[in-house]
Design a protein around this motif. Structure first.
Motif, PDB file in Angstrom:
ATOM      1  N   LEU A  69       0.824  -1.208   0.000  1.00 44.76           N
ATOM      2  CA  LEU A  69       0.000   0.000   0.000  1.00 44.76           C
ATOM      3  C   LEU A  69       0.861   1.262   0.000  1.00 44.76           C
ATOM      4  N   VAL A  70       1.941   1.238   0.777  1.00 50.79           N
ATOM      5  CA  VAL A  70       2.856   2.380   0.802  1.00 50.79           C
ATOM      6  C   VAL A  70       3.473   2.592  -0.576  1.00 50.79           C
ATOM      7  N   PHE A  87       1.703  10.289  -3.996  1.00 48.46           N
ATOM      8  CA  PHE A  87       1.202  10.772  -2.708  1.00 48.46           C
ATOM      9  C   PHE A  87       2.255  10.610  -1.623  1.00 48.46           C
ATOM     10  N   ASN A  88       2.275  11.545  -0.685  1.00 47.84           N
ATOM     11  CA  ASN A  88       3.066  11.381   0.524  1.00 47.84           C
ATOM     12  C   ASN A  88       2.298  10.499   1.500  1.00 47.84           C
ATOM     13  N   VAL A  89       3.015   9.629   2.190  1.00 49.49           N
ATOM     14  CA  VAL A  89       2.401   8.746   3.174  1.00 49.49           C
ATOM     15  C   VAL A  89       2.389   9.454   4.528  1.00 49.49           C
ATOM     16  N   VAL A  90       1.200   9.611   5.069  1.00 47.81           N
ATOM     17  CA  VAL A  90       1.040  10.241   6.378  1.00 47.81           C
ATOM     18  C   VAL A  90       1.220   9.209   7.478  1.00 47.81           C
ATOM     19  N   CYS A  91       0.592   8.047   7.291  1.00 45.18           N
ATOM     20  CA  CYS A  91       0.675   6.980   8.281  1.00 45.18           C
ATOM     21  C   CYS A  91       0.338   5.661   7.606  1.00 45.18           C
ATOM     22  N   ALA A  92       0.904   4.594   8.098  1.00 48.45           N
ATOM     23  CA  ALA A  92       0.580   3.263   7.580  1.00 48.45           C
ATOM     24  C   ALA A  92       0.597   2.276   8.736  1.00 48.45           C
ATOM     25  N   ALA A 148      -6.968  11.141   3.280  1.00 49.46           N
ATOM     26  CA  ALA A 148      -7.800  10.003   2.887  1.00 49.46           C
ATOM     27  C   ALA A 148      -7.055   8.708   3.179  1.00 49.46           C
ATOM     28  N   ALA A 149      -7.803   7.628   3.200  1.00 51.08           N
ATOM     29  CA  ALA A 149      -7.189   6.325   3.489  1.00 51.08           C
ATOM     30  C   ALA A 149      -7.556   5.307   2.426  1.00 51.08           C
ATOM     31  N   GLN A 150      -6.626   4.432   2.153  1.00 48.23           N
ATOM     32  CA  GLN A 150      -6.893   3.230   1.395  1.00 48.23           C
ATOM     33  C   GLN A 150      -6.586   2.065   2.326  1.00 48.23           C
ATOM     34  N   TYR A 151      -7.400   1.023   2.253  1.00 49.08           N
ATOM     35  CA  TYR A 151      -7.173  -0.087   3.157  1.00 49.08           C
ATOM     36  C   TYR A 151      -7.628  -1.398   2.533  1.00 49.08           C
ATOM     37  N   LYS A 152      -7.085  -2.464   3.089  1.00 46.75           N
ATOM     38  CA  LYS A 152      -7.484  -3.812   2.721  1.00 46.75           C
ATOM     39  C   LYS A 152      -8.065  -4.430   3.983  1.00 46.75           C
ATOM     40  N   PRO A 153      -9.339  -4.845   3.971  1.00 47.39           N
ATOM     41  CA  PRO A 153      -9.984  -5.248   5.226  1.00 47.39           C
ATOM     42  C   PRO A 153      -9.524  -6.573   5.798  1.00 47.39           C
ATOM     43  N   TYR A 154      -8.901  -7.409   4.973  1.00 47.09           N
ATOM     44  CA  TYR A 154      -8.496  -8.736   5.454  1.00 47.09           C
ATOM     45  C   TYR A 154      -7.119  -9.089   4.908  1.00 47.09           C
TER      46      TYR A 154
END
Length: 472
Positions: free
Chosen positions: A168-169, A177-182, A329-335
């Motif tokens: 994801l990073v 995009f700059n990564v704020v948090c992961a 904003a966030a992108q995520y994978k739930p599992y």
């Protein structure tokens, strides 16, 4: 990764499958075993485990067809390779040394074993997927260097959370995009830090039938619960992605997927992070024990920032969940599917020559921290045990205090008392360089202590400002 299956199919068609060796037939190894015989272009050549009964049980329990492995236990590894059957063995070094093996999967969970096997892979020129995050955080920065010198690939394990976070990073940075948090989600409350193998099942909802299945190791599961595994995984992410750990350990804020951009942004922007570009783990439990709405317990995420008004408008137009400002904003994978997805690492290494995540720096460390008042003369029982849990901290801070890494906090005897919640130091324990894992870790510490010192030195001719005073 859209053509990996095609490339594997080509290997199958040409009769040149990737030959895999697994070291460790526990939960993660079993999950991969359940999938590998279903994957064209891949062969499981051998399983090395100190218990051959456990390895055979893993093959049987996961549904591996009996005609795909040596049920007699009589075939040599060379004979197994010729006949296309998986061979069970106890010697990990013999497995690594076999010239026709392409990739080794290190799944022991033992830091000492992981370091030993990584060095053997360097010696015998075998690519390695280090599923053993304990070993990776303990010595990964040095092992990666040694692997590159040996001309092999040392990789994170796809399916495990650090590699998925790294993906994801990489997506965010590649898209500009700059990564704020992961980070990831988990189940955590502050009192879990003091959980022991005797209390761990009280916090989980497993049935008796599940617990007797053979897949549940209570000390390992306790390391998930007491925060150690989260600290290790976030250290791996920080080291692999050039991100920073929080200065005083993970905070495990309760947070649902919809609130990631609001909570995981810097304090000056209304969030809880001390700075941009860090790692954090969110809890699926509120501080009073209630379930978090829309939790991310099993998932991974990255928070990004819109570089300008135009991108912010695009966030809104395409339905991204953002903070109130619309900037974050966030992108995520739930599992994540752990060992069921591990084949992607193998295919990436062999078909593309690329790891699925890899240690790039020594940015973070995980230091053993007392669960209770510890007494001189006691022998440490390691990750997930009764005595210590792992706390995430910046690597430079760990070196400064001579922090005892959680990966070696097993079998060492305390020289002096340590109070509850205090981090342990090398000075607190008896240790010896005769231990390979200790020697490798201390070698790495010496290397990075020098490098950190050199990095802090001002370049000749530059000007530094210290407490308002210029210094040449």
């Amino acid at each position: 990764m859209t053509n990996l299956s095609t490339k594997l199919a080509q290997r199958e068609a040409t009769g040149k499958p990737i030959q895999i060796g697994i070291i460790g037939a526990g939960k993660f190894g079993s999950m991969y075993i359940s999938q590998c015989h279903r994957t064209p272009g891949v062969r499981l050549a051998g399983i090395a485990d100190l218990s051959t009964d456990r390895a055979f049980a893993a093959l049987k329990r996961t549904g591996c067809p009996e005609d795909r492995y040596d049920t007699t236990g009589q075939l040599s590894l060379s004979e197994g390779l010729q006949s296309g059957k998986t061979v069970i063995m106890t010697s990990s070094e013999d497995l690594i040394a076999q010239q026709d093996i392409d990739v080794i999967l290190e799944v022991t969970g033992s830091p000492a074993a992981g370091v030993k096997h990584a060095l053997l892979c360097c010696e015998y020129k075998k690519h390695i997927v280090m599923i053993n995050v304990e070993a990776d955080v303990l010595a990964g920065p040095l092992l990666t260097r040694k692997a590159k010198e040996a001309g092999i690939i040392y990789s994170m394990a796809y399916g495990d959370q650090p590699a998925l976070i790294a993906e994801l990073v990489d997506w965010a940075r590649t898209a500009g995009f700059n990564v704020v948090c992961a980070g990831k989600g988990t189940k955590h409350l502050p009192e879990y830090h003091y959980s022991t193998p005797d209390t761990v099942w009280d916090y989980y909802g497993f049935t008796k039938e599940q617990l007797v299945s053979g897949d549940f190791n209570k000390q390992m599961f306790n390391s998930f619960l007491d925060g150690t595994k989260s600290a290790l995984e976030m250290a791996a992410v920080a080291n692999g992605c050039g991100l920073s750990p929080p200065s005083n350990g993970l905070r495990f804020p309760p947070c649902g997927a919809h609130d990631l951009p609001q909570v995981l942004k810097p304090v000056e922007e209304g969030g809880m992070l001390e700075k941009y570009g860090t790692v954090e783990v969110v809890s699926c439990l509120e501080t009073d024990g209630r379930d978090v709405f829309n939790d991310l317990r099993w998932g991974v995420y990255v928070v990004i920032e819109a570089p300008g008004p135009y991108q912010r408008e695009c966030f809104a137009q395409y339905g991204l969940k953002t903070d109130k400002s619309g900037r974050f904003a966030a992108q995520y994978k739930p599992y994540h599917l752990i060992g069921l997805e591990l084949g992607i690492s193998i295919a990436s290494i062999m078909c593309r020559g690329e790891p699925t995540g890899q240690c790039q720096a020594f940015a973070a460390d995980t230091v053993a921290t007392a669960k209770r008042n510890l007494k001189a003369g006691e022998e440490l029982d390691g990750e997930g045990g009764f005595m210590v849990y792992g706390k995430l901290m910046p690597a430079e801070d760990s070196l400064r205090i001579e922090g005892l890494p959680i990966g070696v906090a097993h079998g060492l005897v305390l020289k002096q008392d340590v109070q509850k919640d205090c981090g342990l130091s090398w000075k607190d324990v008896e240790w010896s360089l005769k231990s390979q894992v200790v020697a490798v870790r201390r070698e790495m510490e010496d290397i990075y202590r020098r490098e950190f010192s050199e990095r802090r030195k001002p370049v000749e001719g530059t000007t530094m400002v210290t407490n308002g005073h210029e210094m040449k």
